[in-house]
Design a protein around this motif. Structure first.
Motif, PDB file in Angstrom:
ATOM      1  N   GLU A 139       0.866  -1.153  -0.073  1.00 13.33           N
ATOM      2  CA  GLU A 139       0.056   0.001   0.216  1.00 13.33           C
ATOM      3  C   GLU A 139       0.822   1.459  -0.027  1.00 13.33           C
ATOM      4  O   GLU A 139       1.816   1.380   0.875  1.00 13.33           O
ATOM      5  CB  GLU A 139      -0.850   0.018   1.213  1.00 13.33           C
ATOM      6  CG  GLU A 139      -1.875   1.367   1.130  1.00 13.33           C
ATOM      7  CD  GLU A 139      -2.711   1.410   2.583  1.00 13.33           C
ATOM      8  OE1 GLU A 139      -3.423   2.288   2.674  1.00 13.33           O
ATOM      9  OE2 GLU A 139      -2.759   0.334   2.995  1.00 13.33           O
ATOM     10  N   ARG A 164       3.047   9.341  -9.541  1.00 12.55           N
ATOM     11  CA  ARG A 164       2.118   8.172  -9.088  1.00 12.55           C
ATOM     12  C   ARG A 164       2.476   6.852  -9.556  1.00 12.55           C
ATOM     13  O   ARG A 164       2.615   5.730  -8.835  1.00 12.55           O
ATOM     14  CB  ARG A 164       0.632   8.443  -9.338  1.00 12.55           C
ATOM     15  CG  ARG A 164      -0.423   7.348  -8.721  1.00 12.55           C
ATOM     16  CD  ARG A 164      -1.833   7.789  -9.210  1.00 12.55           C
ATOM     17  NE  ARG A 164      -2.156   9.196  -8.834  1.00 12.55           N
ATOM     18  CZ  ARG A 164      -2.358   9.414  -7.567  1.00 12.55           C
ATOM     19  NH1 ARG A 164      -2.598   8.539  -6.603  1.00 12.55           N
ATOM     20  NH2 ARG A 164      -2.803  10.692  -7.345  1.00 12.55           N
ATOM     21  N   GLN A 165       2.370   6.716 -11.114  1.00 14.63           N
ATOM     22  CA  GLN A 165       2.860   5.429 -11.852  1.00 14.63           C
ATOM     23  C   GLN A 165       4.276   5.172 -11.866  1.00 14.63           C
ATOM     24  O   GLN A 165       4.391   3.894 -11.574  1.00 14.63           O
ATOM     25  CB  GLN A 165       2.432   5.757 -13.230  1.00 14.63           C
ATOM     26  CG  GLN A 165       2.310   4.492 -14.024  1.00 14.63           C
ATOM     27  CD  GLN A 165       1.308   3.534 -13.661  1.00 14.63           C
ATOM     28  OE1 GLN A 165       0.017   3.887 -13.218  1.00 14.63           O
ATOM     29  NE2 GLN A 165       1.629   2.110 -13.473  1.00 14.63           N
ATOM     30  N   ILE A 167       4.300   3.237  -8.300  1.00  7.92           N
ATOM     31  CA  ILE A 167       3.652   2.145  -8.552  1.00  7.92           C
ATOM     32  C   ILE A 167       4.610   0.824  -9.154  1.00  7.92           C
ATOM     33  O   ILE A 167       4.749  -0.159  -8.840  1.00  7.92           O
ATOM     34  CB  ILE A 167       2.404   2.075  -9.410  1.00  7.92           C
ATOM     35  CG1 ILE A 167       1.223   2.931  -8.342  1.00  7.92           C
ATOM     36  CG2 ILE A 167       1.835   0.709  -9.879  1.00  7.92           C
ATOM     37  CD1 ILE A 167       0.055   3.271  -9.187  1.00  7.92           C
ATOM     38  N   ASP A 176      -2.854   1.754  -4.483  1.00  5.74           N
ATOM     39  CA  ASP A 176      -2.575   3.293  -4.828  1.00  5.74           C
ATOM     40  C   ASP A 176      -3.473   3.996  -3.831  1.00  5.74           C
ATOM     41  O   ASP A 176      -4.610   4.412  -4.129  1.00  5.74           O
ATOM     42  CB  ASP A 176      -2.516   3.496  -5.868  1.00  5.74           C
ATOM     43  CG  ASP A 176      -2.353   5.046  -6.482  1.00  5.74           C
ATOM     44  OD1 ASP A 176      -1.801   5.711  -5.322  1.00  5.74           O
ATOM     45  OD2 ASP A 176      -2.728   5.571  -7.420  1.00  5.74           O
ATOM     46  N   LEU A 225      -2.172   7.288  -3.019  1.00  9.94           N
ATOM     47  CA  LEU A 225      -1.412   8.441  -2.866  1.00  9.94           C
ATOM     48  C   LEU A 225      -2.175   9.609  -3.273  1.00  9.94           C
ATOM     49  O   LEU A 225      -3.255   9.592  -3.966  1.00  9.94           O
ATOM     50  CB  LEU A 225      -0.313   8.341  -3.853  1.00  9.94           C
ATOM     51  CG  LEU A 225       0.847   7.283  -3.540  1.00  9.94           C
ATOM     52  CD1 LEU A 225       1.769   7.244  -4.849  1.00  9.94           C
ATOM     53  CD2 LEU A 225       1.778   7.816  -2.679  1.00  9.94           C
TER      54      LEU A 225
END
Length: 232
Positions: A189, A200-201, A204, A218, A220
């Motif tokens: 997480e 973000r990606q 991940i 995700d 965030l």
């Protein structure tokens, strides 16, 4: 890894004196988009690809310009375009500006050549003779061979967490972010704040690439740089 490890051989090529009909038929039958042009002694003299057949008189696709622009075209360039649109032999329409590589060139060098010179295939030449060819398909095949298989059945959650944190710590894009990482039963997480949605990606992907990770959640929050207030 070097070029000779991933190149395609033997090479499907065509002679300079061959007709464009022969070249088009060969490309269609072999399901390839280009051919090295090779003399009988193995010497590379050019490359012919689908793009060399785009401006053809038979298709009505010859380059057209306004009257005023046509006046600016030099006679030499006009002659070149006429040959490209009407030539019957491969040596008349092929590209002679060659981009080649040695069998000992690294994959990194091959990719750099492809991207910098905007080409899709690079003949591999040794001693003046064509010994192979590398296309984007060969690079894709090489990638498939080195992609990791499924990770081990079990990796300690804390080990996973530490590896993700360590990976984030090495990345310039993650330096000022406030990313929290928790792991339970292999499920990661990601929470906290980022200041650029593009990160973000990236976060991940960083988590997904750690062995033992089963899934990434995700959570965030993307905030404006001055909108987050830290409370101690």
């Amino acid at each position: 890894m070097q070029a000779e490890a991933i190149m395609t051989t033997p090479v499907v090529g065509i002679e300079p004196s061959a007709s464009i009909t022969e070249a088009a038929g060969l490309m269609l039958s072999k399901k390839i988009s280009g051919l090295p042009v090779i003399r009988r002694d193995g010497t590379l003299v050019g490359i012919v690809s689908e793009s060399d057949f785009l401006r053809r008189g038979e298709l009505g696709t010859k380059r057209k310009r306004s009257r005023w622009l046509e006046l600016l075209v030099s006679p030499g360039r006009a002659a070149d375009e006429y040959v490209q649109a009407n030539g019957r032999r491969i040596e008349e329409v092929m590209t002679e500006d060659l981009v080649t590589a040695s069998p000992r060139a690294s994959i990194a060098e091959i990719v750099e050549l492809m991207t910098r010179r905007h080409v899709k295939r690079i003949p591999v030449v040794d001693g003046g003779k064509v010994v192979g060819i590398i296309t984007r398909t060969d690079l894709l095949r090489a990638l498939l061979n080195v992609l990791p298989d499924a990770g081990p059945a079990f990796v300690d959650d804390e080990q996973i967490r530490q590896k993700i944190i360590a990976e984030l710590a090495t990345q310039k894009w993650a330096g000022k972010e406030m990313i929290c990482v928790t792991v339970g039963n292999g499920v990661v997480e990601l929470s906290g704040a980022i200041f650029d949605e593009r990160k973000r990606q990236a976060a991940i992907v960083a988590a997904e690439n750690v062995a033992g990770v089963k899934a990434v959640k995700d959570n965030l929050f993307c905030a404006e740089p001055l909108s987050v207030v830290l409370v101690s």
